[in-house]
Design a protein around this motif. Structure first.
Motif: not given
Length: 183
Positions: A105-121
């Motif tokens: 999902r969209t990751l915004l500057p200055g915000r935390y990155i939740p582990s659920t918002a990323i995946r393996e390539a």
């Protein structure tokens, strides 16, 4: 008590002259940061001025990262939380956890990155032609198939055998092949 404009103006000029002669806050902040460069260049000015211990370190985006984009270390910056503040649960904090991953999902500057918002390539893309292997003891059967969904290493994906048209489920291997089992 009323103040006259001339008296107030003279007071402001005197305060400004004293601030310029004494060096003011910028010099203090500069002195504090120059002393701290040996200790930690990433400490915030607030922590240096208040002499508080350093808080948790987190990684945040320094630009917008859109869904499907690969996360690069150049798109991240390391920040130190104010002492006493703790990072929320489920937030990615280490570069190894983010480098080469893809944003879900969209990751915004200055915000935390939740582990659920990323995946393996993805190792295999949807519609790609792949080799499918069935291994049982000394028997190995291979076939060519088309993936019906994308997948990363270890993911269970569906593929369609090109020769028979049969749909199979298999595990994506690290080399990009699919291993199916008897069902």
């Amino acid at each position: 008590m009323m103040s006259t404009p001339g008296l107030l103006s003279a007071f402001r000029r005197t305060a400004l002259v004293l601030a310029l002669v004494a060096g003011g806050m910028p010099a203090f902040a500069q002195e504090s940061t120059s002393q701290s460069t040996d200790q930690s260049a990433d400490r915030s000015a607030t922590q240096i001025a208040s002499n508080q211990p350093v808080g948790d370190v987190v990684l945040i985006p320094n630009r917008v990262i859109y869904p499907g984009q690969t996360i690069e270390l150049a798109a991240l910056k390391q920040v130190t939380l104010i002492a006493g503040k703790h990072k929320p649960d489920g937030v990615v904090t280490r570069a190894e956890e983010l480098d080469g991953k893809v944003a879900k999902r969209t990751l915004l500057p200055g915000r935390y990155i939740p582990s659920t918002a990323i995946r393996e390539a993805w190792l295999v893309e949807q519609g790609a032609s792949v080799q499918v292997f069935f291994i049982a003891g000394g028997l190995t059967i291979s076939a060519t198939a088309v993936t019906l969904q994308p997948g990363a290493a270890g993911d269970l994906v569906k593929v369609r055998n090109i020769d028979s048209g049969k749909i199979l489920s298999g595990t994506v291997m690290a080399d990009g092949t699919i291993q199916v089992s008897a069902s």
